[in-house]
Write a protein that holds these residues in place. Structure first.
Motif, PDB file in Angstrom:
ATOM      1  N   ARG A  46       0.847  -1.108  -0.378  1.00 44.54           N
ATOM      2  CA  ARG A  46       0.524   0.308   0.411  1.00 44.54           C
ATOM      3  C   ARG A  46       1.078   1.386  -0.039  1.00 44.54           C
ATOM      4  NH1 ARG A  46      -2.139  -0.080   6.342  1.00 44.54           N
ATOM      5  NH2 ARG A  46       0.001   1.298   7.312  1.00 44.54           N
ATOM      6  N   ILE A  73       3.073   4.659  -0.132  1.00 42.90           N
ATOM      7  CA  ILE A  73       3.411   5.351  -1.094  1.00 42.90           C
ATOM      8  C   ILE A  73       4.941   4.593  -1.949  1.00 42.90           C
ATOM      9  CG2 ILE A  73       6.480   6.185  -0.800  1.00 42.90           C
ATOM     10  CD1 ILE A  73       5.424   7.964   1.345  1.00 42.90           C
ATOM     11  N   ASP A 130       6.202  -8.131   1.636  1.00 42.67           N
ATOM     12  CA  ASP A 130       5.228  -7.077   2.321  1.00 42.67           C
ATOM     13  C   ASP A 130       4.838  -7.600   3.311  1.00 42.67           C
ATOM     14  OD1 ASP A 130       3.160  -5.142   4.029  1.00 42.67           O
ATOM     15  OD2 ASP A 130       3.726  -3.843   1.898  1.00 42.67           O
ATOM     16  N   VAL A 133       6.552 -11.125   3.061  1.00 42.67           N
ATOM     17  CA  VAL A 133       7.885 -10.799   3.859  1.00 42.67           C
ATOM     18  C   VAL A 133       7.989  -9.327   5.114  1.00 42.67           C
ATOM     19  CG1 VAL A 133      10.583  -9.728   3.462  1.00 42.67           C
ATOM     20  CG2 VAL A 133       9.442 -11.113   1.369  1.00 42.67           C
ATOM     21  N   ASP A 134       8.943 -10.257   6.466  1.00 42.18           N
ATOM     22  CA  ASP A 134       8.836  -9.271   6.725  1.00 42.18           C
ATOM     23  C   ASP A 134      10.504  -9.412   7.047  1.00 42.18           C
ATOM     24  OD1 ASP A 134       9.781  -8.171   9.735  1.00 42.18           O
ATOM     25  OD2 ASP A 134       8.032  -9.788  10.850  1.00 42.18           O
ATOM     26  N   VAL A 135      10.005  -7.902   7.114  1.00 46.09           N
ATOM     27  CA  VAL A 135      11.780  -7.094   6.549  1.00 46.09           C
ATOM     28  C   VAL A 135      12.837  -7.570   7.916  1.00 46.09           C
ATOM     29  CG1 VAL A 135      11.550  -5.718   5.064  1.00 46.09           C
ATOM     30  CG2 VAL A 135      11.596  -4.552   7.397  1.00 46.09           C
ATOM     31  N   ASN A 144      11.517   0.416   1.187  1.00 43.71           N
ATOM     32  CA  ASN A 144      10.646   1.562   1.799  1.00 43.71           C
ATOM     33  C   ASN A 144       9.742   1.156   2.804  1.00 43.71           C
ATOM     34  OD1 ASN A 144       8.222   3.547   1.460  1.00 43.71           O
ATOM     35  ND2 ASN A 144       7.274   1.855   1.234  1.00 43.71           N
ATOM     36  N   SER A 179       8.524   0.690   6.587  1.00 45.05           N
ATOM     37  CA  SER A 179       8.819   0.755   8.481  1.00 45.05           C
ATOM     38  C   SER A 179       7.064   1.134   9.065  1.00 45.05           C
ATOM     39  CB  SER A 179       9.334   2.035   7.708  1.00 45.05           C
ATOM     40  OG  SER A 179       8.468   2.781   8.119  1.00 45.05           O
ATOM     41  N   ALA A 205       2.963   4.620   9.505  1.00 46.34           N
ATOM     42  CA  ALA A 205       1.522   5.205   9.326  1.00 46.34           C
ATOM     43  C   ALA A 205       0.607   4.020  10.809  1.00 46.34           C
ATOM     44  CB  ALA A 205       0.609   4.501   7.824  1.00 46.34           C
ATOM     45  N   ALA A 252      14.231   7.367   3.881  1.00 47.56           N
ATOM     46  CA  ALA A 252      14.220   7.824   5.224  1.00 47.56           C
ATOM     47  C   ALA A 252      13.357   8.335   5.414  1.00 47.56           C
ATOM     48  CB  ALA A 252      15.509   8.504   4.833  1.00 47.56           C
ATOM     49  N   TYR A 276      10.973   6.702  15.823  1.00 49.68           N
ATOM     50  CA  TYR A 276      10.616   6.374  14.090  1.00 49.68           C
ATOM     51  C   TYR A 276      12.132   7.974  13.236  1.00 49.68           C
ATOM     52  CZ  TYR A 276       8.811   7.693   9.203  1.00 49.68           C
ATOM     53  OH  TYR A 276       8.657   8.336   8.474  1.00 49.68           O
ATOM     54  N   LYS A 332      14.927   6.269  11.829  1.00 48.32           N
ATOM     55  CA  LYS A 332      14.944   7.133  10.094  1.00 48.32           C
ATOM     56  C   LYS A 332      16.785   8.039   9.834  1.00 48.32           C
ATOM     57  CE  LYS A 332      11.429   6.438   7.507  1.00 48.32           C
ATOM     58  NZ  LYS A 332      11.575   4.775   6.372  1.00 48.32           N
ATOM     59  N   THR A 358       3.471  13.154   3.394  1.00 51.21           N
ATOM     60  CA  THR A 358       3.296  13.148   2.007  1.00 51.21           C
ATOM     61  C   THR A 358       1.404  12.103   2.632  1.00 51.21           C
ATOM     62  OG1 THR A 358       5.039  11.916   1.618  1.00 51.21           O
ATOM     63  CG2 THR A 358       3.257  11.082   0.886  1.00 51.21           C
ATOM     64  N   SER A 395       0.064  10.015   1.747  1.00 51.09           N
ATOM     65  CA  SER A 395       0.009   8.249   1.243  1.00 51.09           C
ATOM     66  C   SER A 395      -1.235   7.704   2.041  1.00 51.09           C
ATOM     67  CB  SER A 395       1.117   7.468   2.176  1.00 51.09           C
ATOM     68  OG  SER A 395       1.392   7.686   3.284  1.00 51.09           O
TER      69      SER A 395
HETATM   70  N1  LIG Z   1       3.364   9.624   4.324  1.00 51.81           N
HETATM   71  C1  LIG Z   1       4.804  10.003   5.158  1.00 51.81           C
HETATM   72  O1  LIG Z   1       4.327  11.740   5.302  1.00 51.81           O
HETATM   73  C2  LIG Z   1       6.609   9.517   4.836  1.00 51.81           C
HETATM   74  C3  LIG Z   1       7.366  10.867   5.336  1.00 51.81           C
HETATM   75  C4  LIG Z   1       8.531  10.831   5.385  1.00 51.81           C
HETATM   76  C5  LIG Z   1       8.856   9.132   5.265  1.00 51.81           C
HETATM   77  N2  LIG Z   1       7.951   8.665   4.965  1.00 51.81           N
HETATM   78  C6  LIG Z   1       8.739   6.488   4.496  1.00 51.81           C
HETATM   79  O2  LIG Z   1       7.760   6.017   3.540  1.00 51.81           O
HETATM   80  C7  LIG Z   1       7.579   4.787   3.633  1.00 51.81           C
HETATM   81  C8  LIG Z   1       5.983   4.266   3.113  1.00 51.81           C
HETATM   82  O3  LIG Z   1       5.427   5.523   3.657  1.00 51.81           O
HETATM   83  P1  LIG Z   1       3.666   5.508   3.861  1.00 51.81           P
HETATM   84  O4  LIG Z   1       3.394   6.481   3.973  1.00 51.81           O
HETATM   85  O5  LIG Z   1       3.078   4.461   2.603  1.00 51.81           O
HETATM   86  O6  LIG Z   1       3.116   3.753   5.207  1.00 51.81           O
HETATM   87  P2  LIG Z   1       3.093   2.523   5.703  1.00 51.81           P
HETATM   88  O7  LIG Z   1       2.957   2.816   6.655  1.00 51.81           O
HETATM   89  O8  LIG Z   1       1.564   2.977   4.699  1.00 51.81           O
HETATM   90  O9  LIG Z   1       4.016   2.378   4.633  1.00 51.81           O
HETATM   91  C9  LIG Z   1       4.616   1.524   4.962  1.00 51.81           C
HETATM   92  C10 LIG Z   1       4.636  -0.325   4.504  1.00 51.81           C
HETATM   93  O10 LIG Z   1       5.728  -0.736   5.441  1.00 51.81           O
HETATM   94  C11 LIG Z   1       4.649  -2.349   5.226  1.00 51.81           C
HETATM   95  N3  LIG Z   1       5.935  -2.720   6.755  1.00 51.81           N
HETATM   96  C12 LIG Z   1       5.474  -2.285   7.979  1.00 51.81           C
HETATM   97  N4  LIG Z   1       6.912  -3.451   8.840  1.00 51.81           N
HETATM   98  C13 LIG Z   1       6.488  -3.903   7.894  1.00 51.81           C
HETATM   99  C14 LIG Z   1       7.405  -5.070   8.064  1.00 51.81           C
HETATM  100  N5  LIG Z   1       8.379  -5.674   9.592  1.00 51.81           N
HETATM  101  N6  LIG Z   1       8.319  -6.045   7.222  1.00 51.81           N
HETATM  102  C15 LIG Z   1       7.651  -5.583   5.661  1.00 51.81           C
HETATM  103  N7  LIG Z   1       6.733  -4.464   5.724  1.00 51.81           N
HETATM  104  C16 LIG Z   1       6.809  -3.855   6.874  1.00 51.81           C
HETATM  105  C17 LIG Z   1       3.509  -2.028   6.199  1.00 51.81           C
HETATM  106  O11 LIG Z   1       2.828  -2.560   5.594  1.00 51.81           O
HETATM  107  C18 LIG Z   1       2.666  -1.198   4.478  1.00 51.81           C
HETATM  108  O12 LIG Z   1       2.739  -1.701   4.269  1.00 51.81           O
HETATM  109  C19 LIG Z   1       8.512   4.748   5.044  1.00 51.81           C
HETATM  110  O13 LIG Z   1       9.819   4.593   5.153  1.00 51.81           O
HETATM  111  C20 LIG Z   1       7.748   5.281   5.654  1.00 51.81           C
HETATM  112  O14 LIG Z   1       8.388   5.357   6.909  1.00 51.81           O
HETATM  113  C21 LIG Z   1       6.551   8.301   4.888  1.00 51.81           C
END
Ligand SMILES: NC(=O)c1ccc[n+]([C@@H]2O[C@H](COP(=O)([O-])OP(=O)(O)OC[C@H]3O[C@@H](n4cnc5c(N)ncnc54)[C@H](O)[C@@H]3O)[C@@H](O)[C@H]2O)c1
Length: 251
Positions: A16, A18, A37, A60-62, A88, A90, A93, A142, A156, A160, A189, A191
């Motif tokens: 899902r 970004i 994911d 995959v769990d990272v 990506n 993390s 959310a 990051a 968090y 980062k 962002t 997202s």
């Molecule tokens: N949205 C923002 O404002 C923002 C700003 C700066 C950075 N980011 C970074 O961008 C990236 C994507 O963010 P997003 O907004 O789409 O958030 P999000 O929380 O929706 O996406 C994170 C994804 O990582 C997956 N995930 C979590 N733990 C995991 C694990 N152990 N193994 C595998 N997958 C795992 C989640 O299931 C999810 O699909 C992240 O690294 C986030 O930190 C986001």
């Protein structure tokens, strides 16, 4: 012909948000995409294949070396090589911003383990395949939080900061292996999972006002930078972090 024709790209956290938007863009540019994911990746994979692209999903769990090893094996079996890694995934959310005085050790450790150690585990497992291929592009996602330390996200933000540090170290260690490692630091962002997330409401208005470009940021705003960092255009760039935040932070 797409700029990633014949390449294989692994992206974590792409069920899902970004990650899903980036996965679809890489597929549009011709890459075989491995969507990894802990969540179900079926929707992202279906959208890519319906649009004529090539993708497989991997659960995959990272933080699991076993999951990661199975993913690398499946990728090489299906597509023959591994050219691009986008770290990506993390815990983002899923967080409710809260003062550091209320963050217990378990929550701190979980965020650091997924967001920082996960990058270490993924990169360590993927780089041998890149070395075999003689080239590679790694992009770590990051966050701009590292530069201004917003209230409510200390664990968090620290994680980062570690991602930016790892990017520098990996860039140095892999410089003579023809593998470039860079990071993107996005601003706040909108997202998928952030939309309607009330925990970020206090940050929304002030963030937009603090930007040189005063509007909400969308996942699509990251795609140009991603493409730059995973194509030959960036072949002499490594260890760097590119801020994509509408001009909030000037370094
Ligand atoms: N949205 C923002 O404002 C923002 C700003 C700066 C950075 N980011 C970074 O961008 C990236 C994507 O963010 P997003 O907004 O789409 O958030 P999000 O929380 O929706 O996406 C994170 C994804 O990582 C997956 N995930 C979590 N733990 C995991 C694990 N152990 N193994 C595998 N997958 C795992 C989640 O299931 C999810 O699909 C992240 O690294 C986030 O930190 C986001």
């Amino acid at each position: 012909m797409g700029r990633l024709q014949g390449k294989t790209a692994v992206i974590t956290g792409a069920a899902r948000g970004i990650g899903a938007v980036m996965a679809k863009r890489m597929a549009e540019e011709g890459a075989n995409v491995v969507v990894a994911d802990v969540l179900d990746t079926a929707d992202t994979v279906a959208e890519i294949t319906k649009a004529g692209g090539s993708a497989i999903g991997q659960n995959v769990d990272v933080t699991s070396d076993d999951d990661i090893a199975a993913m690398v094996e499946a990728t090489e079996k299906e597509f023959g090589a591994l050219d691009v890694l986008v770290n990506n995934a993390s815990i983002f959310a899923a967080l409710q911003p809260k003062p550091f005085l209320q963050i217990d050790n378990d929550e701190f450790d979980k965020v650091m383990t997924v967001n920082a150690r996960g990058v270490h585990q993924m990169t360590k497992a993927v780089v041998p395949a890149m070395m075999r291929a003689g080239h590679g592009k790694i992009v770590n996602i990051a966050s701009g939080t590292f530069y201004y330390g917003p209230p409510g996200l200390s664990h968090y933000t620290a994680s980062k900061g570690a991602v930016i540090a790892l990017t520098r170290c990996y860039g140095r260690e892999l410089g003579d292996k023809n593998i470039q490692v860079n990071a993107i630091a996005p601003g706040l962002t909108e997202s998928e999972a952030l939309q309607g997330h009330t925990g970020f409401d206090p940050a929304r208005g002030p963030t937009v006002q603090s930007r040189s470009i005063k509007r909400e940021m969308l996942p699509e705003d990251l795609l140009g930078s991603l493409m730059y960092l995973i194509t030959p255009d960036s072949n002499f760039v490594t260890g760097q972090t590119l801020n994509v935040d509408g001009g909030k932070v000037n370094l």
